[in-house]
Write a protein that holds these residues in place. Sequence first.
Motif, mmCIF file in Angstrom:
data_model
loop_
_atom_site.group_PDB
_atom_site.id
_atom_site.type_symbol
_atom_site.label_atom_id
_atom_site.label_comp_id
_atom_site.label_asym_id
_atom_site.label_seq_id
_atom_site.Cartn_x
_atom_site.Cartn_y
_atom_site.Cartn_z
ATOM 1 N N ASP A 148 0.833 -1.202 0.000
ATOM 2 C CA ASP A 148 0.000 0.000 0.000
ATOM 3 C C ASP A 148 0.874 1.261 0.000
ATOM 4 N N ASP A 149 0.239 2.422 -0.023
ATOM 5 C CA ASP A 149 0.969 3.692 -0.096
ATOM 6 C C ASP A 149 1.869 3.941 1.108
ATOM 7 N N ALA A 150 1.541 3.341 2.248
ATOM 8 C CA ALA A 150 2.365 3.495 3.450
ATOM 9 C C ALA A 150 3.528 2.502 3.485
ATOM 10 N N GLY A 151 3.601 1.614 2.463
ATOM 11 C CA GLY A 151 4.672 0.628 2.405
ATOM 12 C C GLY A 151 4.355 -0.679 3.098
ATOM 13 N N HIS A 152 3.128 -0.817 3.620
ATOM 14 C CA HIS A 152 2.726 -2.053 4.291
ATOM 15 C C HIS A 152 2.421 -3.119 3.244
ATOM 16 N N VAL A 153 2.734 -4.367 3.578
ATOM 17 C CA VAL A 153 2.545 -5.487 2.660
ATOM 18 C C VAL A 153 1.354 -6.318 3.127
ATOM 19 N N TRP A 154 0.509 -6.669 2.179
ATOM 20 C CA TRP A 154 -0.717 -7.410 2.456
ATOM 21 C C TRP A 154 -0.822 -8.611 1.538
ATOM 22 N N PHE A 155 -1.450 -9.669 2.039
ATOM 23 C CA PHE A 155 -1.824 -10.819 1.212
ATOM 24 C C PHE A 155 -3.338 -10.907 1.247
ATOM 25 N N GLU A 156 -3.932 -11.089 0.070
ATOM 26 C CA GLU A 156 -5.381 -11.141 -0.007
ATOM 27 C C GLU A 156 -5.832 -12.294 -0.897
ATOM 28 N N VAL A 157 -6.852 -12.990 -0.431
ATOM 29 C CA VAL A 157 -7.545 -13.998 -1.222
ATOM 30 C C VAL A 157 -8.931 -13.435 -1.508
ATOM 31 N N VAL A 158 -9.291 -13.396 -2.784
ATOM 32 C CA VAL A 158 -10.605 -12.907 -3.211
ATOM 33 C C VAL A 158 -11.190 -13.976 -4.124
ATOM 34 N N ALA A 159 -12.436 -14.351 -3.880
ATOM 35 C CA ALA A 159 -13.045 -15.403 -4.689
ATOM 36 C C ALA A 159 -14.549 -15.222 -4.797
ATOM 37 N N PHE A 160 -15.089 -15.791 -5.859
ATOM 38 C CA PHE A 160 -16.530 -15.953 -5.988
ATOM 39 C C PHE A 160 -16.773 -17.336 -6.567
ATOM 40 N N SER A 161 -17.820 -17.997 -6.082
ATOM 41 C CA SER A 161 -18.057 -19.366 -6.545
ATOM 42 C C SER A 161 -19.502 -19.782 -6.331
ATOM 43 N N ARG A 162 -19.819 -20.891 -6.993
ATOM 44 C CA ARG A 162 -21.084 -21.600 -6.826
ATOM 45 C C ARG A 162 -20.768 -23.094 -6.900
ATOM 46 N N PRO A 163 -21.518 -23.914 -6.196
ATOM 47 C CA PRO A 163 -21.310 -25.360 -6.330
ATOM 48 C C PRO A 163 -21.594 -25.799 -7.764
ATOM 49 N N ASP A 164 -20.830 -26.766 -8.255
ATOM 50 C CA ASP A 164 -21.067 -27.278 -9.600
ATOM 51 C C ASP A 164 -21.274 -28.787 -9.606
ATOM 52 N N ARG A 165 -20.776 -29.470 -8.590
ATOM 53 C CA ARG A 165 -20.940 -30.918 -8.514
ATOM 54 C C ARG A 165 -21.622 -31.269 -7.201
#
Length: 177
Positions: free
Chosen positions: A128-145
């Motif tokens: 980010d702009d302050a130099g902090h480091v982040w890890f992010e998981v972003v997802a969207f899903s629906r069941p298929d089976r």
Amino acid sequence: MSRRPVGVRTVPALTYPHVGATRTGELPAGWRHVRHRVRLPDSCFRAAGTAVLDWRLHRAAGIRLDAEAERAAPGVRVVSRLGIGPLRLAAPCAVVWAVDDGRRAGFGYGTLPGHPARGEEAFVVSRDDAGHVWFEVVAFSRPDRFVMRAAGPVGRAFQHAYAWWLGRTLRRLCARA
């Protein structure tokens, strides 16, 4: 006869319509959403980004993973395997986008036929702009089976726990770097 340019991969037929939505974070309505963000040590941006892009994060988290390439890039097919022995579940995906630009490093992949769900998941390390480091998981899903439909709330809880576990694993990898 048409020829594909050297080094360009065709993304295989994905099982959902909103390709690339995890890149912008504007996830489609009516789908299950996962957003998990964890702060990493500020000194580990490069090491964390590399661990995400070269599949080391997933392998360190205990995921059996077969990828067509040593690094995530659009079109690369990946099969994750979760579980034990005959209960192991294969989850084929293809990378739909990747970034490594000094502020963000990561990728998003989408489900292919045979995956128990439909949707997309992204794993990104950012500064980010302050130099902090982040890890992010972003997802969207629906069941298929059937297995995902039958899992119901347990399946959703697993998705959130998986994102948390990846964040914890990446923090551990950063501590070793």
